[in-house]
Scaffold this active site. Structure first.
Site, PDB file in Angstrom:
ATOM      1  N   LYS A  15       0.848  -1.205   0.000  1.00 20.65           N
ATOM      2  CA  LYS A  15       0.000   0.000   0.000  1.00 20.65           C
ATOM      3  C   LYS A  15       0.873   1.241   0.000  1.00 20.65           C
ATOM      4  O   LYS A  15       2.020   1.220   0.452  1.00 20.65           O
ATOM      5  CB  LYS A  15      -0.934   0.036   1.219  1.00 20.65           C
ATOM      6  CG  LYS A  15      -0.268   0.119   2.602  1.00 20.65           C
ATOM      7  CD  LYS A  15       0.106   1.508   3.084  1.00 20.65           C
ATOM      8  CE  LYS A  15       0.845   1.488   4.412  1.00 20.65           C
ATOM      9  NZ  LYS A  15       1.635   2.684   4.687  1.00 20.65           N
ATOM     10  N   PRO A 100       9.047  -3.966  -0.441  1.00 21.98           N
ATOM     11  CA  PRO A 100      10.220  -3.557   0.337  1.00 21.98           C
ATOM     12  C   PRO A 100      10.008  -3.799   1.839  1.00 21.98           C
ATOM     13  O   PRO A 100       8.914  -3.579   2.354  1.00 21.98           O
ATOM     14  CB  PRO A 100      10.337  -2.066   0.042  1.00 21.98           C
ATOM     15  CG  PRO A 100       9.572  -1.829  -1.206  1.00 21.98           C
ATOM     16  CD  PRO A 100       8.538  -2.893  -1.310  1.00 21.98           C
ATOM     17  N   ALA A 102      10.382  -2.948   5.701  1.00 25.62           N
ATOM     18  CA  ALA A 102      10.494  -1.717   6.509  1.00 25.62           C
ATOM     19  C   ALA A 102      10.628  -0.484   5.611  1.00 25.62           C
ATOM     20  O   ALA A 102      11.429   0.408   5.861  1.00 25.62           O
ATOM     21  CB  ALA A 102      11.658  -1.797   7.504  1.00 25.62           C
ATOM     22  N   ALA A 106       3.871  -1.260   4.175  1.00 28.98           N
ATOM     23  CA  ALA A 106       3.069  -2.245   4.918  1.00 28.98           C
ATOM     24  C   ALA A 106       3.320  -3.690   4.504  1.00 28.98           C
ATOM     25  O   ALA A 106       2.399  -4.510   4.489  1.00 28.98           O
ATOM     26  CB  ALA A 106       1.577  -1.906   4.836  1.00 28.98           C
ATOM     27  N   ALA A 110       0.949  -6.846   5.181  1.00 26.64           N
ATOM     28  CA  ALA A 110       0.445  -7.603   4.032  1.00 26.64           C
ATOM     29  C   ALA A 110       0.633  -9.101   4.263  1.00 26.64           C
ATOM     30  O   ALA A 110      -0.269  -9.905   4.016  1.00 26.64           O
ATOM     31  CB  ALA A 110       1.182  -7.171   2.761  1.00 26.64           C
ATOM     32  N   ASP A 142      -2.483  -1.568   9.758  1.00 27.15           N
ATOM     33  CA  ASP A 142      -2.562  -1.626   8.299  1.00 27.15           C
ATOM     34  C   ASP A 142      -3.046  -2.985   7.779  1.00 27.15           C
ATOM     35  O   ASP A 142      -3.202  -3.168   6.570  1.00 27.15           O
ATOM     36  CB  ASP A 142      -1.178  -1.363   7.683  1.00 27.15           C
ATOM     37  CG  ASP A 142      -0.690   0.054   7.926  1.00 27.15           C
ATOM     38  OD1 ASP A 142      -1.518   0.934   8.222  1.00 27.15           O
ATOM     39  OD2 ASP A 142       0.537   0.282   7.821  1.00 27.15           O
TER      40      ASP A 142
HETATM   41  O1  C5P Z   1      -0.372  -1.022  14.276  1.00 25.31           O
HETATM   42  P1  C5P Z   1       1.065  -1.262  13.945  1.00 25.31           P
HETATM   43  O2  C5P Z   1       1.664  -2.360  14.767  1.00 25.31           O
HETATM   44  O3  C5P Z   1       1.320  -1.421  12.482  1.00 25.31           O
HETATM   45  O4  C5P Z   1       1.822   0.071  14.357  1.00 25.31           O
HETATM   46  C1  C5P Z   1       3.220   0.083  14.499  1.00 25.31           C
HETATM   47  C2  C5P Z   1       3.607   1.266  15.373  1.00 25.31           C
HETATM   48  O5  C5P Z   1       3.334   2.493  14.679  1.00 25.31           O
HETATM   49  C3  C5P Z   1       2.846   1.385  16.673  1.00 25.31           C
HETATM   50  O6  C5P Z   1       3.450   0.645  17.687  1.00 25.31           O
HETATM   51  C4  C5P Z   1       2.932   2.882  16.944  1.00 25.31           C
HETATM   52  O7  C5P Z   1       4.186   3.225  17.501  1.00 25.31           O
HETATM   53  C5  C5P Z   1       2.879   3.485  15.574  1.00 25.31           C
HETATM   54  N1  C5P Z   1       1.501   3.891  15.179  1.00 25.31           N
HETATM   55  C6  C5P Z   1       0.916   4.996  15.781  1.00 25.31           C
HETATM   56  N2  C5P Z   1      -0.343   5.376  15.403  1.00 25.31           N
HETATM   57  C7  C5P Z   1      -1.015   4.699  14.447  1.00 25.31           C
HETATM   58  C8  C5P Z   1      -0.440   3.573  13.819  1.00 25.31           C
HETATM   59  C9  C5P Z   1       0.835   3.193  14.202  1.00 25.31           C
HETATM   60  O8  C5P Z   1       1.516   5.634  16.649  1.00 25.31           O
HETATM   61  N3  C5P Z   1      -2.236   5.113  14.103  1.00 25.31           N
END
Ligand code: C5P
Length: 307
Positions: A15, A100, A102, A106, A110, A142
């Site tokens: 994405k 890719p 990191a 996403a 995915a 995501d």
């Molecule tokens: O939800 P996910 O594990 O993908 O998010 C990774 C990190 O990104 C979270 O631990 C947080 O630090 C940050 N994040 C955030 N606010 C969001 C989505 C992600 O702060 N809405």
């Protein structure tokens, strides 16, 4: 591939965020946001075959960067689904990665979405799309979008989705970096940069919605927004150069993907995508360039012969 025999393969897209409007940090540590997700034609293939335990292998140029223990989101997805569905079987997940790692596209999310769909089919768990969406939201912000695909508005921490009205196909050039950025670090940096400021509520850009409805790439290019971009460029200043080369090189618009460091440039057609790719590489503004189109569908099971 031998691993497909007797198994299930799911293909899942990367994405980009056409808009990422970031509000304040919530009590749970996440940021309240409004985002417009757009699935593009870079894919990971996840194959699930029966096994005694839950394990994962990874294939692709960046495989060494992907953890193969429980930090791997696909492993967590399989374990979560097994627990919820009361399944006691194991699974071997094989990730063929083209998204890719990191890079802000996403890829890990995915793979988690693909693992949910593949394990559900392999184990005949029979979960509904709603059940899968709920598990997806538990795994990461995501992950639900990777199941849905297309172009969609995400609210909350990004996990609540509404499909967006969008016309046409758009062409993207993705400038990959040989560096990675940590998503929590980029969110931490935006907090630092905005400390002490009163933050507006995250919003949906009406200009962007109008551009999507019209399908006009010029308007779309002019209405891309990413609040995380200053934080990403603060942590990785080379991104400024990549953005400048792409925008001066004829892109209709461009911005950092999610938390970066991949940069997405919108162009008018395939030929312009080729020209911009050459410009970016010649200027040393990207270590690798990929071309993709969007929107494309979300995670789906593919026939073993077609992968
Ligand atoms: O939800 P996910 O594990 O993908 O998010 C990774 C990190 O990104 C979270 O631990 C947080 O630090 C940050 N994040 C955030 N606010 C969001 C989505 C992600 O702060 N809405």
């Amino acid at each position: 591939m031998a691993a497909s025999r007797g198994g299930v393969t799911v293909r899942v897209p990367a994405k980009i965020n056409l808009q990422l409007s970031v509000g304040g940090r919530r009590a749970d540590g996440y940021h309240e946001l409004v985002t417009v997700f757009h699935a593009v034609s870079l894919y990971d293939d996840v194959t699930a075959v029966p096994a005694d335990d839950v394990r994962v292998t990874v294939e692709g140029p960046q495989a060494a960067l992907v953890p193969v223990d429980e930090r791997n989101l696909a492993v967590r997805a399989a374990l979560l689904l097994a627990r919820r569905a009361g399944v006691e079987e194991g699974v071997h997940l094989h990730l063929r990665k083209d998204i890719p790692v990191a890079g802000g596209m996403a890829g890990g999310s995915a793979d988690a979405a693909a693992a949910l769909l593949a394990c559900d089919a392999l184990w005949h768990a029979g979960l509904s799309r709603d059940d899968l969406r709920e598990l997806a939201a538990e795994l990461g912000s995501d992950v639900p979008f990777a199941l849905l695909g297309g172009t969609a508005i995400g609210t909350g921490r990004g996990e609540r989705l509404t499909p967006a009205l969008a016309r046409g196909t758009h062409h993207w050039v993705l400038a990959l970096a040989d560096r990675t950025l940590s998503t929590p670090a980029v969110y931490g940096e935006i907090d630092r940069l905005r400390a002490g400021r009163v933050l507006p509520e995250p919003y949906v850009s009406e200009a962007l919605m109008q551009a999507l409805r019209s399908g006009d790439p010029q308007s779309l290019g002019a209405s891309l927004v990413n609040d995380l971009q200053p934080a990403a460029t603060s942590l990785d200043p080379l991104l400024e150069q990549t953005l400048a080369v792409g925008l001066e090189g004829g892109a209709l618009g461009g911005q950092v993907c999610g938390s970066g460091p991949t940069v997405a440039f919108l162009v008018g057609d395939h030929e312009q995508a080729m020209d911009l790719s050459i410009t970016l590489v010649a200027a040393g503004a990207a270590t690798q360039v990929r071309r993709a189109h969007g929107p494309v569908p979300g995670a789906r099971i593919v026939e073993p012969g077609s992968v």
